[in-house]
Scaffold this motif. Sequence first.
Motif, PDB file in Angstrom:
ATOM      1  N   ARG A   1       0.838  -1.207   0.000  1.00 50.73           N
ATOM      2  CA  ARG A   1       0.000   0.000   0.000  1.00 50.73           C
ATOM      3  C   ARG A   1       0.871   1.255   0.000  1.00 50.73           C
ATOM      4  O   ARG A   1       1.732   1.420   0.861  1.00 50.73           O
ATOM      5  CB  ARG A   1      -0.913  -0.006   1.235  1.00 50.73           C
ATOM      6  CG  ARG A   1      -1.797   1.238   1.369  1.00 50.73           C
ATOM      7  CD  ARG A   1      -2.823   1.066   2.486  1.00 50.73           C
ATOM      8  NE  ARG A   1      -2.205   0.963   3.796  1.00 50.73           N
ATOM      9  CZ  ARG A   1      -2.000   1.996   4.612  1.00 50.73           C
ATOM     10  NH1 ARG A   1      -2.346   3.214   4.244  1.00 50.73           N
ATOM     11  NH2 ARG A   1      -1.460   1.803   5.802  1.00 50.73           N
ATOM     12  N   ALA A   2       0.625   2.122  -0.964  1.00 47.20           N
ATOM     13  CA  ALA A   2       1.364   3.390  -1.033  1.00 47.20           C
ATOM     14  C   ALA A   2       1.061   4.214   0.209  1.00 47.20           C
ATOM     15  O   ALA A   2      -0.090   4.363   0.610  1.00 47.20           O
ATOM     16  CB  ALA A   2       0.945   4.154  -2.281  1.00 47.20           C
ATOM     17  N   GLY A   3       2.085   4.718   0.835  1.00 45.04           N
ATOM     18  CA  GLY A   3       1.891   5.565   2.011  1.00 45.04           C
ATOM     19  C   GLY A   3       1.816   4.820   3.329  1.00 45.04           C
ATOM     20  O   GLY A   3       1.670   5.438   4.388  1.00 45.04           O
ATOM     21  N   ALA A   4       1.934   3.486   3.282  1.00 45.81           N
ATOM     22  CA  ALA A   4       1.835   2.698   4.523  1.00 45.81           C
ATOM     23  C   ALA A   4       2.963   3.053   5.488  1.00 45.81           C
ATOM     24  O   ALA A   4       2.725   3.248   6.682  1.00 45.81           O
ATOM     25  CB  ALA A   4       1.865   1.203   4.205  1.00 45.81           C
ATOM     26  N   PHE A   5       4.197   3.146   4.957  1.00 52.42           N
ATOM     27  CA  PHE A   5       5.338   3.464   5.826  1.00 52.42           C
ATOM     28  C   PHE A   5       5.212   4.873   6.386  1.00 52.42           C
ATOM     29  O   PHE A   5       5.494   5.113   7.558  1.00 52.42           O
ATOM     30  CB  PHE A   5       6.654   3.289   5.063  1.00 52.42           C
ATOM     31  CG  PHE A   5       7.887   3.580   5.889  1.00 52.42           C
ATOM     32  CD1 PHE A   5       7.973   3.180   7.214  1.00 52.42           C
ATOM     33  CD2 PHE A   5       8.974   4.254   5.345  1.00 52.42           C
ATOM     34  CE1 PHE A   5       9.099   3.450   7.984  1.00 52.42           C
ATOM     35  CE2 PHE A   5      10.110   4.532   6.096  1.00 52.42           C
ATOM     36  CZ  PHE A   5      10.164   4.126   7.429  1.00 52.42           C
ATOM     37  N   ASP A   6       4.744   5.808   5.548  1.00 51.55           N
ATOM     38  CA  ASP A   6       4.556   7.188   6.021  1.00 51.55           C
ATOM     39  C   ASP A   6       3.551   7.230   7.175  1.00 51.55           C
ATOM     40  O   ASP A   6       3.749   7.947   8.154  1.00 51.55           O
ATOM     41  CB  ASP A   6       4.051   8.088   4.873  1.00 51.55           C
ATOM     42  CG  ASP A   6       5.179   8.517   3.948  1.00 51.55           C
ATOM     43  OD1 ASP A   6       6.307   8.659   4.440  1.00 51.55           O
ATOM     44  OD2 ASP A   6       4.934   8.692   2.747  1.00 51.55           O
ATOM     45  N   GLN A   7       2.470   6.469   7.034  1.00 54.90           N
ATOM     46  CA  GLN A   7       1.449   6.446   8.080  1.00 54.90           C
ATOM     47  C   GLN A   7       2.006   5.879   9.388  1.00 54.90           C
ATOM     48  O   GLN A   7       1.815   6.455  10.457  1.00 54.90           O
ATOM     49  CB  GLN A   7       0.246   5.611   7.632  1.00 54.90           C
ATOM     50  CG  GLN A   7      -0.905   5.665   8.636  1.00 54.90           C
ATOM     51  CD  GLN A   7      -2.005   4.653   8.333  1.00 54.90           C
ATOM     52  OE1 GLN A   7      -2.012   4.022   7.282  1.00 54.90           O
ATOM     53  NE2 GLN A   7      -2.926   4.488   9.263  1.00 54.90           N
ATOM     54  N   LEU A   8       2.716   4.763   9.295  1.00 56.85           N
ATOM     55  CA  LEU A   8       3.289   4.144  10.493  1.00 56.85           C
ATOM     56  C   LEU A   8       4.326   5.070  11.128  1.00 56.85           C
ATOM     57  O   LEU A   8       4.362   5.236  12.354  1.00 56.85           O
ATOM     58  CB  LEU A   8       3.906   2.792  10.144  1.00 56.85           C
ATOM     59  CG  LEU A   8       4.462   2.026  11.357  1.00 56.85           C
ATOM     60  CD1 LEU A   8       3.993   0.572  11.337  1.00 56.85           C
ATOM     61  CD2 LEU A   8       5.979   2.057  11.395  1.00 56.85           C
ATOM     62  N   LYS A   9       5.147   5.687  10.271  1.00 54.39           N
ATOM     63  CA  LYS A   9       6.186   6.611  10.752  1.00 54.39           C
ATOM     64  C   LYS A   9       5.562   7.788  11.511  1.00 54.39           C
ATOM     65  O   LYS A   9       6.017   8.160  12.598  1.00 54.39           O
ATOM     66  CB  LYS A   9       6.968   7.125   9.530  1.00 54.39           C
ATOM     67  CG  LYS A   9       8.149   8.023   9.831  1.00 54.39           C
ATOM     68  CD  LYS A   9       8.820   8.399   8.515  1.00 54.39           C
ATOM     69  CE  LYS A   9       9.978   9.362   8.739  1.00 54.39           C
ATOM     70  NZ  LYS A   9      10.629   9.731   7.466  1.00 54.39           N
ATOM     71  N   GLN A  10       4.472   8.345  10.954  1.00 52.79           N
ATOM     72  CA  GLN A  10       3.781   9.485  11.578  1.00 52.79           C
ATOM     73  C   GLN A  10       3.174   9.068  12.926  1.00 52.79           C
ATOM     74  O   GLN A  10       3.334   9.767  13.928  1.00 52.79           O
ATOM     75  CB  GLN A  10       2.671   9.962  10.631  1.00 52.79           C
ATOM     76  CG  GLN A  10       2.013  11.249  11.068  1.00 52.79           C
ATOM     77  CD  GLN A  10       0.956  11.712  10.059  1.00 52.79           C
ATOM     78  OE1 GLN A  10       0.711  11.058   9.056  1.00 52.79           O
ATOM     79  NE2 GLN A  10       0.332  12.820  10.329  1.00 52.79           N
ATOM     80  N   ASN A  11       2.488   7.914  12.938  1.00 46.68           N
ATOM     81  CA  ASN A  11       1.865   7.422  14.172  1.00 46.68           C
ATOM     82  C   ASN A  11       2.922   7.143  15.255  1.00 46.68           C
ATOM     83  O   ASN A  11       2.757   7.508  16.420  1.00 46.68           O
ATOM     84  CB  ASN A  11       1.085   6.122  13.916  1.00 46.68           C
ATOM     85  CG  ASN A  11      -0.198   6.356  13.132  1.00 46.68           C
ATOM     86  OD1 ASN A  11      -0.634   7.490  12.982  1.00 46.68           O
ATOM     87  ND2 ASN A  11      -0.789   5.302  12.623  1.00 46.68           N
ATOM     88  N   ALA A  12       3.998   6.456  14.837  1.00 42.77           N
ATOM     89  CA  ALA A  12       5.050   6.062  15.786  1.00 42.77           C
ATOM     90  C   ALA A  12       5.755   7.291  16.363  1.00 42.77           C
ATOM     91  O   ALA A  12       6.050   7.349  17.566  1.00 42.77           O
ATOM     92  CB  ALA A  12       6.052   5.147  15.101  1.00 42.77           C
ATOM     93  N   THR A  13       6.016   8.287  15.512  1.00 41.96           N
ATOM     94  CA  THR A  13       6.684   9.515  15.961  1.00 41.96           C
ATOM     95  C   THR A  13       5.825  10.240  16.993  1.00 41.96           C
ATOM     96  O   THR A  13       6.319  10.700  18.026  1.00 41.96           O
ATOM     97  CB  THR A  13       6.966  10.447  14.755  1.00 41.96           C
ATOM     98  OG1 THR A  13       7.752   9.728  13.801  1.00 41.96           O
ATOM     99  CG2 THR A  13       7.710  11.697  15.191  1.00 41.96           C
ATOM    100  N   LYS A  14       4.521  10.313  16.708  1.00 42.66           N
ATOM    101  CA  LYS A  14       3.583  10.976  17.620  1.00 42.66           C
ATOM    102  C   LYS A  14       3.552  10.280  18.981  1.00 42.66           C
ATOM    103  O   LYS A  14       3.492  10.922  20.025  1.00 42.66           O
ATOM    104  CB  LYS A  14       2.190  10.969  16.986  1.00 42.66           C
ATOM    105  CG  LYS A  14       1.185  11.836  17.692  1.00 42.66           C
ATOM    106  CD  LYS A  14      -0.139  11.834  16.930  1.00 42.66           C
ATOM    107  CE  LYS A  14      -1.190  12.648  17.666  1.00 42.66           C
ATOM    108  NZ  LYS A  14      -2.505  12.579  16.980  1.00 42.66           N
ATOM    109  N   ALA A  15       3.626   8.942  18.954  1.00 35.09           N
ATOM    110  CA  ALA A  15       3.567   8.167  20.200  1.00 35.09           C
ATOM    111  C   ALA A  15       4.949   7.958  20.819  1.00 35.09           C
ATOM    112  O   ALA A  15       5.077   7.299  21.852  1.00 35.09           O
ATOM    113  CB  ALA A  15       2.910   6.816  19.929  1.00 35.09           C
ATOM    114  N   LYS A  16       5.998   8.496  20.153  1.00 36.31           N
ATOM    115  CA  LYS A  16       7.391   8.359  20.619  1.00 36.31           C
ATOM    116  C   LYS A  16       7.805   6.881  20.741  1.00 36.31           C
ATOM    117  O   LYS A  16       8.361   6.443  21.748  1.00 36.31           O
ATOM    118  CB  LYS A  16       7.586   9.094  21.956  1.00 36.31           C
ATOM    119  CG  LYS A  16       7.371  10.596  21.832  1.00 36.31           C
ATOM    120  CD  LYS A  16       7.519  11.309  23.143  1.00 36.31           C
ATOM    121  CE  LYS A  16       7.281  12.812  22.966  1.00 36.31           C
ATOM    122  NZ  LYS A  16       7.227  13.539  24.225  1.00 36.31           N
TER     123      LYS A  16
END
Length: 494
Positions: free
Chosen positions: A141-156
Amino acid sequence: MVLAELGGSISRALQQMSNATVIDEKVLNECLNEITRALLQSDVQFKLVRDMQTNIKKIVNLDDLAAGHNKRKIIQQAIFNELCKMLDPGKPSFTPKKGKTSVVMFVGLQGSGKTTTCTKYAYYHQKKGWRPALVCADTFRAGAFDQLKQNATKAKIPFYGSYTESDPVKIAAEGVERFKEENYDLIIVDTSGRHKQEAALFEEMRQVSEATKPDLVIFVMDSSIGQAAFDQAQAFKQSVSVGAVIVTKMDGHAKGGGALSAVAATKSPVIFIGTGEHMDEFEVFDVKPFVSRLLGMGDLSAFMDKIHEVVPMDQQPELLQKLSEGHFTLRIMYEQFQNILKMGPISQVFSMLPGSSAELMPKGHEKESSAKIKRYMTMMDSMTNEELDSTNPKLMNESRMMRIARGSGRLVREVMDMLEEYKRLAKVWSKMKGLKIPKKGDMNALSRNMNAQHMSKVLPPQMLKQIGGMGGLQNLMKQMGSTKDMMGMFGGGD
């Protein structure tokens, strides 16, 4: 039929049976037919519903029951137990241990909320003291890594993935190896979403599983999937060893029965449910309290735990002291509104209170109620310390109300509404005078320090009626000492 409606339909069927003068075969069949219809409309698989109805009739043989037996309670208990059995495969899932590395692999259909759920799962364990890390093995899925990266960064939360590597098996293996070397004790692998027909993606999922050797495979199921749930869940189970299920989007806007049928297909327990989009809208799933809440019977233990979770420890003694003294000010109302909003979606909070959903939270008005609470808080932000801490209603004269309205950008009428709400809550609070609230987990103490007569004055009449009157309330309070047996929630005599 959304889950709230399903619970309401089953509750009504049980109530109609309870209102019958005589419990006979006809009354039992009418009750079971109503429950069967509600479950089928909620997309629970037909075979599961048919088996449940057959089992209840075997358990409840009215001819064999002696005159002294409480037929209503026996029928209600059988229905409750069968609903629990439908959701409980009878075996626990693998539980990760702090300090010991565990690999958990997430699988599910595209669009089920799998990537968000991975982060919620990591965030939940991080708050409990684990050291989680996320690996994005979804290259489909295009953008899957970006989504996980954004979520993970927000949750530290640390994460691993690649914009250049296209082989998900290689990414998964490298990510798991790296986090093992860095001594993370919960390594979560997100995989590509897929459909039952996509043989190539199922093969990829098997290869990722072989490369990472997960301790647990979690199947993520969207609650809105409907009748296809059983077949889809079975397809995943045949490809990898699914050990647990997480049901997403259980915020009351979708049918839930189909997803719950997935438990039967995978023979794996539901361990969490997602109740909203935010990181903390994620609940541990416990069968009996869930069924109890589904039927409008509440889950008081969870409600008390929620209160202890959101109210800071240093504030608890002071708050509980004020509660026991019946001392209620606008400032206390403001603080409690803050706590309610922290506890999650308002409808979810009220579902923990027996019979309160219809009384305190009219269906479809959840957003409106949240907005009203926020409006009230905005008005109170424009009040002086003297006004917030006073218990004298006469202090709030017309000129003060006009000043508060101007300062908060609201109408004077709205300020008057807020003050009426304060008076109503102050009246309820005064009835709680002398009540001792226990420490977290000590529900026996709550039971000891309350009596049914006291509580009957506090509860709204409709709520008291729904619990089963005075007899039901007494039975409920006896059972509050244990979450293992929620049957006391049904109450009532024959």
